[in-house]
Scaffold this motif. Structure first.
Motif, short mmCIF file in Angstrom:
data_model
loop_
_atom_site.label_atom_id
_atom_site.label_comp_id
_atom_site.label_asym_id
_atom_site.label_seq_id
_atom_site.Cartn_x
_atom_site.Cartn_y
_atom_site.Cartn_z
N ASP A 1 -14.09 124.51 48.47
CA ASP A 1 -13.64 123.91 46.98
C ASP A 1 -11.70 124.27 47.52
O ASP A 1 -11.65 125.16 47.75
CB ASP A 1 -13.98 124.29 45.52
CG ASP A 1 -13.27 123.92 44.98
OD1 ASP A 1 -12.37 123.18 44.80
OD2 ASP A 1 -13.84 124.10 43.78
N THR A 2 -11.02 122.58 47.51
CA THR A 2 -9.56 123.76 48.05
C THR A 2 -8.47 123.29 46.87
O THR A 2 -7.87 123.23 46.90
CB THR A 2 -8.97 122.87 49.13
OG1 THR A 2 -9.69 121.70 48.88
CG2 THR A 2 -9.70 124.10 49.84
N SER A 3 -9.32 122.72 45.36
CA SER A 3 -8.61 122.46 44.00
C SER A 3 -7.26 123.71 43.59
O SER A 3 -7.04 123.03 43.40
CB SER A 3 -9.71 121.52 43.36
OG SER A 3 -10.15 122.81 42.90
N ARG A 4 -7.75 124.48 43.57
CA ARG A 4 -7.36 126.10 43.53
C ARG A 4 -6.80 126.76 44.24
O ARG A 4 -7.19 127.48 45.21
CB ARG A 4 -8.24 126.15 42.28
CG ARG A 4 -7.83 125.54 41.34
CD ARG A 4 -8.85 126.44 39.70
NE ARG A 4 -10.50 126.63 40.34
CZ ARG A 4 -11.22 127.21 40.24
NH1 ARG A 4 -11.58 128.50 39.25
NH2 ARG A 4 -11.88 126.84 41.21
N GLY A 5 -5.48 127.27 44.28
CA GLY A 5 -4.36 128.12 45.49
C GLY A 5 -4.54 127.26 47.06
O GLY A 5 -5.20 126.57 47.25
N ASN A 6 -4.93 128.57 47.70
CA ASN A 6 -4.55 128.03 48.88
C ASN A 6 -5.53 128.52 49.73
O ASN A 6 -6.58 128.68 50.98
CB ASN A 6 -3.26 128.32 49.85
CG ASN A 6 -2.30 127.47 48.93
OD1 ASN A 6 -1.98 126.11 49.13
ND2 ASN A 6 -1.16 128.71 48.50
N ARG A 7 -7.00 129.19 49.14
CA ARG A 7 -7.91 130.05 49.58
C ARG A 7 -9.10 129.19 49.27
O ARG A 7 -9.11 129.21 47.97
CB ARG A 7 -8.07 131.79 49.33
CG ARG A 7 -9.13 132.45 49.78
CD ARG A 7 -9.05 133.50 49.26
NE ARG A 7 -10.64 134.35 50.73
CZ ARG A 7 -11.17 134.35 50.40
NH1 ARG A 7 -11.24 134.89 48.58
NH2 ARG A 7 -11.95 135.39 50.92
#
Length: 145
Positions: free
Chosen positions: A84-90
């Motif tokens: 899940d890449t929807s929040r932040g960069n990690r």
């Protein structure tokens, strides 16, 4: 279940610099069990992939399945498909199935492909694997079941 399918001329998997599986022409299938996945979903995905018409016929059109061409499948577990890449960069992986469920569904998925009459090789669940492939086409398809 989630899969990334690549039509290949050949592919292999190594663990600790030792080749544990390799195939000639066929499909490299990176597969991830997601939370809530069932054996039924694994079976449906295996049936769909075995019959997916992405190999060339005599006229050069993608009209033949892995079953039709007698190709092999290399099945590699890859929980990072649940990223899940929807929040932040990690990326987060909380949607992936637990390791126990993931391994069981991965093994069941590979067994379903074998039951359909395909030659199947597998990676090693949970291992740090090196995957090599020669993509054919390239043809790469994302599937959710």
């Amino acid at each position: 279940m989630r899969a990334l399918i690549q039509r290949v001329k050949r592919a292999s998997v190594s663990v600790d610099d030792e080749k544990i599986a390799d195939i000639g022409a066929g499909l490299l299938i990176l597969v991830c069990a997601m939370q809530g996945d069932t054996r039924d979903r694994a079976e449906q995905l295996a049936r769909k992939i075995a019959k997916l018409r992405i190999f060339k016929d005599d006229e050069g059109r993608m009209n033949r399945s892995l079953l039709d061409v007698g190709g092999a499948a290399l099945v590699v577990s890859q929980f990072t498909l649940a990223a899940d890449t929807s929040r932040g960069n990690r990326p987060g992986f909380s949607q992936a199935a637990s390791p126990e469920d993931g391994d069981a569904l991965y093994q069941h998925f590979a067994a379903c492909l074998k039951a359909d009459g395909l030659a199947v090789q597998t990676g090693q669940f949970g291992a740090d694997m090196a995957v090599e492939l020669i993509n054919d086409g390239p043809v790469t398809i994302w599937m959710d079941q």
